[in-house]
Motif scaffolding. Sequence first.
Motif, mmCIF file in Angstrom:
data_model
loop_
_atom_site.group_PDB
_atom_site.id
_atom_site.type_symbol
_atom_site.label_atom_id
_atom_site.label_comp_id
_atom_site.label_asym_id
_atom_site.label_seq_id
_atom_site.Cartn_x
_atom_site.Cartn_y
_atom_site.Cartn_z
ATOM 1 N N ASP A 84 0.824 -1.217 0.000
ATOM 2 C CA ASP A 84 0.000 0.000 0.000
ATOM 3 C C ASP A 84 0.856 1.266 0.000
ATOM 4 O O ASP A 84 0.576 2.239 0.696
ATOM 5 C CB ASP A 84 -0.944 0.026 1.213
ATOM 6 N N GLU A 85 1.922 1.243 -0.796
ATOM 7 C CA GLU A 85 2.769 2.414 -0.909
ATOM 8 C C GLU A 85 2.312 3.277 -2.073
ATOM 9 O O GLU A 85 1.608 2.817 -2.976
ATOM 10 C CB GLU A 85 4.230 1.998 -1.118
ATOM 11 N N ALA A 86 2.722 4.547 -2.041
ATOM 12 C CA ALA A 86 2.333 5.469 -3.105
ATOM 13 C C ALA A 86 3.035 5.094 -4.403
ATOM 14 O O ALA A 86 4.255 4.922 -4.440
ATOM 15 C CB ALA A 86 2.700 6.911 -2.721
ATOM 16 N N ALA A 87 2.274 4.977 -5.472
ATOM 17 C CA ALA A 87 2.845 4.678 -6.787
ATOM 18 C C ALA A 87 3.290 5.966 -7.455
ATOM 19 O O ALA A 87 2.963 7.063 -7.028
ATOM 20 C CB ALA A 87 1.815 3.945 -7.655
ATOM 21 N N SER A 88 4.054 5.800 -8.524
ATOM 22 C CA SER A 88 4.538 6.978 -9.248
ATOM 23 C C SER A 88 3.370 7.757 -9.831
ATOM 24 O O SER A 88 2.399 7.185 -10.330
ATOM 25 C CB SER A 88 5.481 6.542 -10.376
ATOM 26 N N VAL A 89 3.449 9.094 -9.728
ATOM 27 C CA VAL A 89 2.357 9.932 -10.229
ATOM 28 C C VAL A 89 2.691 10.529 -11.587
ATOM 29 O O VAL A 89 1.883 11.263 -12.153
ATOM 30 C CB VAL A 89 2.058 11.077 -9.233
ATOM 31 N N LEU A 90 3.866 10.242 -12.131
ATOM 32 C CA LEU A 90 4.287 10.884 -13.374
ATOM 33 C C LEU A 90 4.863 9.848 -14.323
ATOM 34 O O LEU A 90 5.537 8.914 -13.914
ATOM 35 C CB LEU A 90 5.345 11.962 -13.068
ATOM 36 N N SER A 91 4.585 10.048 -15.598
ATOM 37 C CA SER A 91 5.227 9.251 -16.638
ATOM 38 C C SER A 91 5.449 10.142 -17.849
ATOM 39 O O SER A 91 4.741 11.139 -18.044
ATOM 40 C CB SER A 91 4.368 8.029 -17.027
ATOM 41 N N ILE A 92 6.446 9.791 -18.651
ATOM 42 C CA ILE A 92 6.803 10.571 -19.830
ATOM 43 C C ILE A 92 6.764 9.657 -21.037
ATOM 44 O O ILE A 92 7.238 8.520 -20.986
ATOM 45 C CB ILE A 92 8.200 11.200 -19.674
ATOM 46 N N SER A 93 6.197 10.150 -22.119
ATOM 47 C CA SER A 93 6.102 9.409 -23.362
ATOM 48 C C SER A 93 6.249 10.395 -24.517
ATOM 49 O O SER A 93 6.255 11.610 -24.305
ATOM 50 C CB SER A 93 4.749 8.682 -23.444
ATOM 51 N N PRO A 94 6.366 9.908 -25.747
ATOM 52 C CA PRO A 94 6.422 10.829 -26.885
ATOM 53 C C PRO A 94 5.176 11.704 -27.022
ATOM 54 O O PRO A 94 5.210 12.735 -27.707
ATOM 55 C CB PRO A 94 6.558 9.879 -28.085
ATOM 56 N N GLN A 95 4.076 11.316 -26.386
ATOM 57 C CA GLN A 95 2.845 12.119 -26.407
ATOM 58 C C GLN A 95 2.839 13.181 -25.299
ATOM 59 O O GLN A 95 1.813 13.828 -25.087
ATOM 60 C CB GLN A 95 1.616 11.222 -26.267
ATOM 61 N N GLY A 96 3.946 13.366 -24.601
ATOM 62 C CA GLY A 96 4.017 14.370 -23.552
ATOM 63 C C GLY A 96 4.200 13.732 -22.189
ATOM 64 O O GLY A 96 4.463 12.532 -22.065
ATOM 65 N N LEU A 97 4.087 14.554 -21.159
ATOM 66 C CA LEU A 97 4.187 14.037 -19.799
ATOM 67 C C LEU A 97 2.792 13.945 -19.183
ATOM 68 O O LEU A 97 1.906 14.747 -19.476
ATOM 69 C CB LEU A 97 5.113 14.906 -18.949
ATOM 70 N N TRP A 98 2.615 12.951 -18.326
ATOM 71 C CA TRP A 98 1.315 12.647 -17.743
ATOM 72 C C TRP A 98 1.447 12.643 -16.221
ATOM 73 O O TRP A 98 2.360 12.045 -15.665
ATOM 74 C CB TRP A 98 0.804 11.291 -18.220
ATOM 75 N N LEU A 99 0.523 13.325 -15.570
ATOM 76 C CA LEU A 99 0.454 13.375 -14.111
ATOM 77 C C LEU A 99 -0.903 12.837 -13.657
ATOM 78 O O LEU A 99 -1.921 13.092 -14.311
ATOM 79 C CB LEU A 99 0.629 14.800 -13.592
ATOM 80 N N ARG A 100 -0.881 12.119 -12.547
ATOM 81 C CA ARG A 100 -2.123 11.596 -11.986
ATOM 82 C C ARG A 100 -2.262 12.116 -10.561
ATOM 83 O O ARG A 100 -1.295 12.125 -9.787
ATOM 84 C CB ARG A 100 -2.102 10.068 -11.979
ATOM 85 N N GLN A 101 -3.472 12.578 -10.213
ATOM 86 C CA GLN A 101 -3.718 13.075 -8.863
ATOM 87 C C GLN A 101 -5.145 12.773 -8.458
ATOM 88 O O GLN A 101 -6.034 12.605 -9.308
ATOM 89 C CB GLN A 101 -3.464 14.587 -8.792
ATOM 90 N N ARG A 102 -5.366 12.706 -7.157
ATOM 91 C CA ARG A 102 -6.710 12.470 -6.640
ATOM 92 C C ARG A 102 -7.462 13.786 -6.525
ATOM 93 O O ARG A 102 -6.872 14.851 -6.344
ATOM 94 C CB ARG A 102 -6.634 11.790 -5.273
ATOM 95 N N SER A 103 -8.789 13.686 -6.636
ATOM 96 C CA SER A 103 -9.645 14.857 -6.464
ATOM 97 C C SER A 103 -10.869 14.458 -5.652
ATOM 98 O O SER A 103 -11.117 13.269 -5.407
ATOM 99 C CB SER A 103 -10.081 15.427 -7.820
ATOM 100 N N ALA A 104 -11.647 15.445 -5.262
ATOM 101 C CA ALA A 104 -12.849 15.156 -4.471
ATOM 102 C C ALA A 104 -13.856 14.366 -5.292
ATOM 103 O O ALA A 104 -14.647 13.587 -4.742
ATOM 104 C CB ALA A 104 -13.471 16.465 -3.976
ATOM 105 N N GLN A 105 -13.850 14.547 -6.620
ATOM 106 C CA GLN A 105 -14.802 13.846 -7.481
ATOM 107 C C GLN A 105 -14.314 12.479 -7.931
ATOM 108 O O GLN A 105 -15.086 11.703 -8.483
ATOM 109 C CB GLN A 105 -15.108 14.700 -8.729
ATOM 110 N N GLY A 106 -13.033 12.183 -7.746
ATOM 111 C CA GLY A 106 -12.481 10.916 -8.203
ATOM 112 C C GLY A 106 -10.983 11.044 -8.401
ATOM 113 O O GLY A 106 -10.213 11.081 -7.456
ATOM 114 N N GLN A 107 -10.550 11.136 -9.661
ATOM 115 C CA GLN A 107 -9.150 11.371 -9.950
ATOM 116 C C GLN A 107 -9.029 12.191 -11.230
ATOM 117 O O GLN A 107 -9.961 12.253 -12.037
ATOM 118 C CB GLN A 107 -8.368 10.069 -10.078
#
Length: 369
Positions: free
Chosen positions: A140-163
Motif C-alpha cells: 500500500d505504498e504510493a505509486a509513481s504519479v508521473l510518466s513521460i512518453s512521446p505524447q508528452g508528460l502525464w500526471l495523476r492526482q486524486r480529487s474530491a470527485q475521483g481522480q
Amino acid sequence: MIFSTLSLYVARRFGAYFAMACGTVFLLVMLIDTVELLRKSANSGATFDQVLLLAALHAPSLILTILPFVTLLSAMACFASMARSSELVVTRAAGVSAWRLTAPTLVAGAVIGAASFALLNPIAAGALQRFETLKARYFDEAASVLSISPQGLWLRQRSAQGQEVIRAWRADRTGAQLWDVSVFRFDHQDRLAARIEAARAVLEPGAWRLHQVRAWRFDPLRRDAPPAETRAANMRIETELTHERILESFSPPQTISFWDMPAFIDTMEAAGFAADRHRMHWHSQLAQPVLMAAMVLLGAAFSMRHARFGGLGWMALSAVLAGLGYFMLSNVAQAFGSIGAIAPVLAAWAPPVAMILIASGLLLHLEDG
C-alpha cells in the motif's frame, strides 16, 4: 601453444570462482532482502509467496550494483589460490610475465562488463520495474504519479470527485510550470466527467493555477448529450502534488533498460526536464567493461604474492579496502554528475580509467619491482 593453454586454464579458473561468488551473493541477497520484506509485510498482510517473488525481482538489480566487487573478490581468490599452490612460481619460472598471466582474466572481466549492460541490465531493469509496481500494491505504498512518453508528460492526482489525469506537452526543469495542458477529470466510477484545456498551468501550494482555460463538462448519465462548454481566464484545481514529489516520480534510471535509455533521455529533454541523472547512469553502464578490467587488475596486484612471503591476508584486506574506497569516490563523482555539476561523461568514465591506471602501477611495482 603453451600460452594459449595456460590462458584458457587461468580464464576457466577465474570463471569458476566468479560463478561461485555470484551464486553466494545471490543467496545472501535473497536471504537479506526476504527478511527485510517480511519485516515490512507484518503490517500489510503480504503473503510469504509474494514476499519471495519481490525478493527474486529485486535481486538482479542488487547483484548488478555489486558486480564489480564480486569481480574483485573473484580475481583475488583466483590468483591467491594459484599463489598458494605454487602455480605462480612455476609459470614465472617458465618465463610467463605477470601481464601475460593476467591477460585472460582481463579479457574475461571486460566480457563480464559488456554482458552486464547488454544482457543483465535489461533483465534487471524490467524486474526492478515490476518489483516497484508489486511493492506499491502489496504494501500500500504510493505509486509513481508521473510518466513521460512521446505524447508528452502525464500526471495523476486524486480529487474530491475521483481522480484527474493531466497531460502537458512541455514543462520547466522543476515540473512547476506546464504548457499546452489537458486535464481529464474522472468520477469514482472512472467515467469521464470533464475535460479542461489550458495554455499554461502553474503549481502553487495546494493547487494548479490554469491560464486561458476552456472546459467541457459531461453528464455521466447522458453520454449522448452535448457537453457544457465554459471559458475562463484562470481556473484553480486543487492538488496534493509538490515540486519534490513530481521530480521524485520520474522512473529511476535503474528501471530503464540500457538500450531504451537514449530514447528516454531524448523524451525527457524534449519535455523540458533535465536528464543528467539518467545520462550519468547510461554512461556508467557503458563503462562497465573498463571497471571490471580495473577490478581484475586490482585483485591481481594484491594477491599475486607467493605464499611463502606471507602477508596474503593483509594484502587481501588492502584490496578490499581499495575497492571500497573506489566505490565511495565513484559514488561522489556520480552524485556530482547526476546534478550536472560535472559532465556525466567525465563522472562516469574518469573513476574506472583512473583505477585501471592505479592498478597497473601497483602490478608493476609489486611484480616487476
